[in-house]
Motif scaffolding. Structure first.
Motif, PDB file in Angstrom:
ATOM      1  N   HIS A   7       0.837  -1.200   0.000  1.00 55.33           N
ATOM      2  CA  HIS A   7       0.000   0.000   0.000  1.00 55.33           C
ATOM      3  C   HIS A   7       0.875   1.255   0.000  1.00 55.33           C
ATOM      4  CE1 HIS A   7      -3.874  -1.893   0.256  1.00 55.33           C
ATOM      5  NE2 HIS A   7      -3.555  -2.569   1.345  1.00 55.33           N
ATOM      6  N   GLY A   8       1.971   1.214   0.762  1.00 49.30           N
ATOM      7  CA  GLY A   8       2.882   2.354   0.780  1.00 49.30           C
ATOM      8  C   GLY A   8       3.524   2.592  -0.574  1.00 49.30           C
ATOM      9  N   GLU A   9       3.931   1.508  -1.224  1.00 47.27           N
ATOM     10  CA  GLU A   9       4.525   1.630  -2.553  1.00 47.27           C
ATOM     11  C   GLU A   9       3.511   2.142  -3.567  1.00 47.27           C
ATOM     12  OE1 GLU A   9       7.678   1.063  -3.961  1.00 47.27           O
ATOM     13  OE2 GLU A   9       8.228   1.295  -1.853  1.00 47.27           O
ATOM     14  N   LEU A  10       2.271   1.672  -3.454  1.00 48.18           N
ATOM     15  CA  LEU A  10       1.209   2.130  -4.358  1.00 48.18           C
ATOM     16  C   LEU A  10       1.002   3.634  -4.203  1.00 48.18           C
ATOM     17  CD1 LEU A  10      -1.150   1.725  -6.320  1.00 48.18           C
ATOM     18  CD2 LEU A  10      -2.561   1.044  -4.368  1.00 48.18           C
ATOM     19  N   GLY A  11       0.903   4.101  -2.949  1.00 50.72           N
ATOM     20  CA  GLY A  11       0.708   5.531  -2.727  1.00 50.72           C
ATOM     21  C   GLY A  11       1.876   6.360  -3.218  1.00 50.72           C
ATOM     22  N   ALA A  12       3.093   5.890  -2.961  1.00 51.69           N
ATOM     23  CA  ALA A  12       4.278   6.627  -3.393  1.00 51.69           C
ATOM     24  C   ALA A  12       4.376   6.682  -4.912  1.00 51.69           C
ATOM     25  CB  ALA A  12       5.530   5.979  -2.802  1.00 51.69           C
ATOM     26  N   PHE A  13       4.013   5.576  -5.571  1.00 55.00           N
ATOM     27  CA  PHE A  13       4.066   5.542  -7.032  1.00 55.00           C
ATOM     28  C   PHE A  13       3.042   6.511  -7.629  1.00 55.00           C
ATOM     29  CE2 PHE A  13       2.677   3.637 -11.112  1.00 55.00           C
ATOM     30  CZ  PHE A  13       3.875   3.736 -11.800  1.00 55.00           C
ATOM     31  N   LEU A  14       1.828   6.509  -7.092  1.00 52.24           N
ATOM     32  CA  LEU A  14       0.794   7.419  -7.587  1.00 52.24           C
ATOM     33  C   LEU A  14       1.210   8.872  -7.401  1.00 52.24           C
ATOM     34  CD1 LEU A  14      -2.432   5.610  -6.335  1.00 52.24           C
ATOM     35  CD2 LEU A  14      -1.797   6.027  -8.729  1.00 52.24           C
ATOM     36  N   ARG A  15       1.778   9.178  -6.247  1.00 46.38           N
ATOM     37  CA  ARG A  15       2.203  10.555  -6.003  1.00 46.38           C
ATOM     38  C   ARG A  15       3.306  10.965  -6.983  1.00 46.38           C
ATOM     39  NH1 ARG A  15       4.342  13.359  -0.335  1.00 46.38           N
ATOM     40  NH2 ARG A  15       4.800  15.385  -1.276  1.00 46.38           N
ATOM     41  N   ALA A  16       4.262  10.081  -7.204  1.00 43.44           N
ATOM     42  CA  ALA A  16       5.362  10.402  -8.115  1.00 43.44           C
ATOM     43  C   ALA A  16       4.845  10.649  -9.528  1.00 43.44           C
ATOM     44  CB  ALA A  16       6.395   9.273  -8.111  1.00 43.44           C
ATOM     45  N   ARG A  17       3.910   9.799  -9.985  1.00 40.97           N
ATOM     46  CA  ARG A  17       3.375   9.978 -11.341  1.00 40.97           C
ATOM     47  C   ARG A  17       2.474  11.210 -11.423  1.00 40.97           C
ATOM     48  NH1 ARG A  17       7.059   8.883 -13.481  1.00 40.97           N
ATOM     49  NH2 ARG A  17       5.860   9.550 -15.296  1.00 40.97           N
ATOM     50  N   ARG A  18       1.734  11.494 -10.342  1.00 41.40           N
ATOM     51  CA  ARG A  18       0.891  12.696 -10.328  1.00 41.40           C
ATOM     52  C   ARG A  18       1.744  13.947 -10.446  1.00 41.40           C
ATOM     53  NH1 ARG A  18      -0.350  15.965  -6.164  1.00 41.40           N
ATOM     54  NH2 ARG A  18       0.260  14.463  -4.525  1.00 41.40           N
ATOM     55  N   GLU A  19       2.835  13.994  -9.693  1.00 41.43           N
ATOM     56  CA  GLU A  19       3.696  15.169  -9.708  1.00 41.43           C
ATOM     57  C   GLU A  19       4.481  15.297 -11.005  1.00 41.43           C
ATOM     58  OE1 GLU A  19       6.058  14.873  -6.182  1.00 41.43           O
ATOM     59  OE2 GLU A  19       4.431  15.577  -4.868  1.00 41.43           O
ATOM     60  N   ALA A  20       4.568  14.201 -11.761  1.00 38.52           N
ATOM     61  CA  ALA A  20       5.279  14.251 -13.043  1.00 38.52           C
ATOM     62  C   ALA A  20       4.347  14.528 -14.220  1.00 38.52           C
ATOM     63  CB  ALA A  20       6.012  12.925 -13.271  1.00 38.52           C
ATOM     64  N   THR A  21       3.055  14.655 -13.958  1.00 40.93           N
ATOM     65  CA  THR A  21       2.074  14.866 -15.021  1.00 40.93           C
ATOM     66  C   THR A  21       1.878  16.350 -15.274  1.00 40.93           C
ATOM     67  OG1 THR A  21       0.914  12.821 -14.451  1.00 40.93           O
ATOM     68  CG2 THR A  21      -0.291  14.423 -15.773  1.00 40.93           C
ATOM     69  N   LEU A  91       0.909  -3.286  -8.113  1.00 44.87           N
ATOM     70  CA  LEU A  91       0.882  -2.694  -6.774  1.00 44.87           C
ATOM     71  C   LEU A  91      -0.513  -2.726  -6.172  1.00 44.87           C
ATOM     72  CD1 LEU A  91       3.196   0.424  -7.255  1.00 44.87           C
ATOM     73  CD2 LEU A  91       3.729  -1.685  -6.027  1.00 44.87           C
ATOM     74  N   ALA A  92      -1.533  -2.672  -7.034  1.00 43.31           N
ATOM     75  CA  ALA A  92      -2.917  -2.725  -6.561  1.00 43.31           C
ATOM     76  C   ALA A  92      -3.388  -4.161  -6.339  1.00 43.31           C
ATOM     77  CB  ALA A  92      -3.830  -2.017  -7.556  1.00 43.31           C
ATOM     78  N   ALA A  93      -2.475  -5.131  -6.453  1.00 43.06           N
ATOM     79  CA  ALA A  93      -2.789  -6.553  -6.272  1.00 43.06           C
ATOM     80  C   ALA A  93      -3.797  -7.040  -7.297  1.00 43.06           C
ATOM     81  CB  ALA A  93      -3.277  -6.834  -4.851  1.00 43.06           C
ATOM     82  N   LEU A  94      -3.680  -6.516  -8.515  1.00 39.66           N
ATOM     83  CA  LEU A  94      -4.526  -6.934  -9.626  1.00 39.66           C
ATOM     84  C   LEU A  94      -3.638  -7.474 -10.737  1.00 39.66           C
ATOM     85  CD1 LEU A  94      -6.888  -3.823  -9.730  1.00 39.66           C
ATOM     86  CD2 LEU A  94      -7.488  -6.098  -8.877  1.00 39.66           C
ATOM     87  N   VAL A  95      -4.152  -8.424 -11.493  1.00 42.86           N
ATOM     88  CA  VAL A  95      -3.378  -8.977 -12.598  1.00 42.86           C
ATOM     89  C   VAL A  95      -3.215  -7.898 -13.668  1.00 42.86           C
ATOM     90  CG1 VAL A  95      -3.314 -10.719 -14.405  1.00 42.86           C
ATOM     91  CG2 VAL A  95      -4.235 -11.284 -12.150  1.00 42.86           C
ATOM     92  N   PRO A  96      -1.979  -7.591 -14.074  1.00 37.86           N
ATOM     93  CA  PRO A  96      -1.787  -6.570 -15.101  1.00 37.86           C
ATOM     94  C   PRO A  96      -2.505  -6.949 -16.384  1.00 37.86           C
ATOM     95  CG  PRO A  96       0.294  -7.103 -14.040  1.00 37.86           C
ATOM     96  CD  PRO A  96      -0.709  -8.120 -13.576  1.00 37.86           C
ATOM     97  N   PRO A  97      -3.148  -5.975 -17.028  1.00 38.11           N
ATOM     98  CA  PRO A  97      -3.837  -6.279 -18.286  1.00 38.11           C
ATOM     99  C   PRO A  97      -2.841  -6.557 -19.385  1.00 38.11           C
ATOM    100  CG  PRO A  97      -3.836  -3.918 -17.892  1.00 38.11           C
ATOM    101  CD  PRO A  97      -3.232  -4.554 -16.673  1.00 38.11           C
ATOM    102  N   PRO A  98      -3.209  -7.358 -20.370  1.00 35.03           N
ATOM    103  CA  PRO A  98      -2.307  -7.600 -21.494  1.00 35.03           C
ATOM    104  C   PRO A  98      -2.127  -6.342 -22.311  1.00 35.03           C
ATOM    105  CG  PRO A  98      -4.471  -8.514 -21.950  1.00 35.03           C
ATOM    106  CD  PRO A  98      -4.490  -8.064 -20.513  1.00 35.03           C
ATOM    107  N   SER A  99      -1.031  -6.284 -23.055  1.00 36.98           N
ATOM    108  CA  SER A  99      -0.801  -5.135 -23.921  1.00 36.98           C
ATOM    109  C   SER A  99      -1.843  -5.100 -25.017  1.00 36.98           C
ATOM    110  CB  SER A  99       0.608  -5.203 -24.525  1.00 36.98           C
ATOM    111  OG  SER A  99       0.770  -6.397 -25.253  1.00 36.98           O
ATOM    112  N   GLY A 100      -2.059  -3.945 -25.559  1.00 38.75           N
ATOM    113  CA  GLY A 100      -3.097  -3.759 -26.565  1.00 38.75           C
ATOM    114  C   GLY A 100      -2.699  -4.322 -27.917  1.00 38.75           C
ATOM    115  N   PRO A 101      -3.601  -4.197 -28.905  1.00 39.18           N
ATOM    116  CA  PRO A 101      -3.331  -4.727 -30.232  1.00 39.18           C
ATOM    117  C   PRO A 101      -2.266  -3.916 -30.939  1.00 39.18           C
ATOM    118  CG  PRO A 101      -5.351  -3.455 -30.247  1.00 39.18           C
ATOM    119  CD  PRO A 101      -4.909  -3.561 -28.810  1.00 39.18           C
ATOM    120  N   GLY A 102      -1.788  -4.459 -32.028  1.00 38.37           N
ATOM    121  CA  GLY A 102      -0.802  -3.758 -32.829  1.00 38.37           C
ATOM    122  C   GLY A 102       0.356  -4.662 -33.190  1.00 38.37           C
TER     123      GLY A 102
END
Length: 266
Positions: A7-21, A91-102
């Motif tokens: 949970h700590g890593e999830l929050g830190a990652f979201l904050r880092a990406r938010r501040e980089a947007t 980090l959210a304990a969910l299976v990562p989605p597959p990459s999109g088409p192409g």
């Protein structure tokens, strides 16, 4: 403790990406005075369609549940790259989605490895068994690969519709079932990739043998296995087939045929 760390890593990652947007790129006025770089929490919450309080708790690393829809909304709002998006799901304990088409491109270094594996037959495939790269030793097994159009350099098509493919494996039916089972799994895993349904339709139209195997509805994954081949020059040979996933692209696999027992264990 593990959940607290995640949970700590999830929050830190979201904050880092938010501040980089970039706020302007996200549709907010760039002239607004800001105390922190990037998006504010309320702006990201607005973009993702969640409450500011809930998002704040998430970023603070509190033990709250999240679902795929919310995580996808956050990833979209933060304009995450493929690897970043997959990491957020993990980090959210969910299976990562597959990459999109192409179309999938083979890294030049991987293509070089395939060539330098000669005289061991080797190739690179995608989930649809298109042969994206191969060396001369592999081309000799199937014959005339370079003379085929790129969309016909496909192991399933060759196995079911060409005499060279149907005669390559001593246990042709077992190999056919394995390939077809993996195709069925890929169709479920990559539903947005048009290549899969197009290949399936083509095989159903062109091969009675494929229709029979397809109707068995078997599924399966790829495993290393011993195979018996009818080599065009060497005759019958036993090989150990090793299939490895590309660490940088989940849609690519390296397949190598090694002489059976080459590691000295037999």
């Amino acid at each position: 403790m593990a959940d607290l760390v995640r949970h700590g890593e999830l929050g830190a990652f979201l904050r880092a990406r938010r501040e980089a947007t970039d706020p302007a790129a996200a549709g907010f006025r760039s002239g607004v005075r800001r105390r922190t770089p990037g998006l504010r929490r309320d702006e990201l919450a607005q973009l993702a369609g969640v409450s500011v309080t809930w998002y704040t708790w998430l970023e603070q690393g509190r033990d709250i549940s999240v679902n795929r829809k919310v995580v996808e909304s956050l990833a979209r709002a933060l304009r995450l790259s493929g690897p970043q998006r997959a990491h957020l799901f993990t980090l959210a304990a969910l299976v990562p989605p597959p990459s999109g088409p192409g179309p999938v491109k083979v890294d030049p270094l991987l293509a070089r490895l395939v060539r330098e594996l000669s005289p061991r037959p080797a190739c690179v495939t995608n989930p649809w068994w298109d042969l994206l790269a191969y060396n001369d030793a592999y081309a000799e097994l199937l014959g005339g690969l370079d003379r085929r159009p790129p969309d016909e350099r496909n192991l399933l098509r060759i196995t079911f519709t060409e005499s060279r493919g149907s005669g390559l494996f001593v246990d042709w039916l077992g190999e056919a079932r394995a390939l077809t089972g993996q195709l069925r799994v890929a169709l479920a895993r990559y539903p947005d990739d048009p290549r899969g349904p197009a290949l399936l339709e083509s095989l159903l139209d062109s091969s009675e043998a494929f229709r029979a195997v397809w109707d068995e509805r078997s599924v399966g994954g790829s495993t290393s296995a011993r195979k018996e081949l009818r080599h065009p020059r060497l005759g019958r040979v036993d090989v150990d087939c090793l299939k490895l996933a590309d660490a940088h692209d989940e849609k690519l696999s390296l397949m190598v045929f090694l002489p059976a027992g080459e590691n000295g264990s037999d």
